[in-house]
Write an enzyme that holds these catalytic residues in place. Structure first.
Site: not given
Ligand code: GAR
Length: 199
Positions: A111, A14
């Protein structure tokens, strides 16, 4: 028109949710209000972050509920709370065409690469940065886009480039992409879309 009610859907840490919460706290989200955080796992740290801000949370556990059932319940809650914008911030389930249609033009996703590179089915989280390093590109970044039924294929709202450095590991690169790109363009895009939706 009232501020746009925002729901943020998360699966893990998050940090992108945190970036939006921080922007709101700093007065940088005048056209929207985060009213709901949904996670598909009870251990998602995003839930703790939301609770700290007194924001309603809901869990639809992917270990217990099939995708159809989960989506149905999420959609019902979003409708009940009169959500105007759904933000996918590290939400690791691809949404069905039916769900996307129901909230057409009101779902955005962040993304961790420069779409159309390193995106599509199976490209999420650290896998993206592993693929970037394996290919040897020198520039990567992040993209915020509208969600359509084509995985990572919707219209692009914002992108920001980030340098790949010698010696990067998937983890160091992920961190730089988050800090320099995702946490910047996601809150900006949330505000821009809320403003547009408000008319
Ligand atoms: C982030 O890097 C987001 O861009 C990626 O997952 C991570 C979540 O981090 N999302 C994807 O790869 C979707 N295709 P977070 O929970 O710390 O925000």
């Amino acid at each position: 028109m009232d501020k746009i009610g925002i729901a943020v859907l998360c699966s893990g840490g998050g940090t992108n949710l945190q970036a939006i919460l921080g922007a709101a706290e700093a007065g940088l989200l005048p056209d929207g209000e985060i009213v709901l955080v949904v996670a598909d796992s009870p251990s998602a740290y995003a839930l703790t972050r939301a609770a700290r801000y007194g924001i309603e949370t809901a869990v639809f556990d992917r270990a217990l509920l099939a995708r159809g059932e989960r989506e149905q319940r999420i959609a019902e809650l979003l409708t009940e709370r009169k959500i105007g914008l759904v933000v996918l911030a590290g939400f690791m389930t691809v949404l069905s065409a039916a769900f996307v249609k129901r909230f057409e033009g009101r779902i955005i996703n962040v993304h961790p690469a420069l779409i159309p590179s390193f995106c599509g089915v199976g490209m999420y989280g650290l896998h993206v940065h592993e693929a970037v390093l394996a290919r040897g590109v020198k520039v990567t970044g992040a993209t915020v886009h509208y969600v359509t039924e084509e995985c990572d294929g919707g219209p692009i709202i914002a992108q920001k480039a980030v340098e790949v450095k010698a010696g990067d590991t998937p983890e160091t690169l992920q961190k730089r992409v988050m800090r320099e790109a995702e946490w910047v363009i996601l809150p900006e895009s949330v505000e821009a879309v809320c403003k547009k939706l408000r008319g």
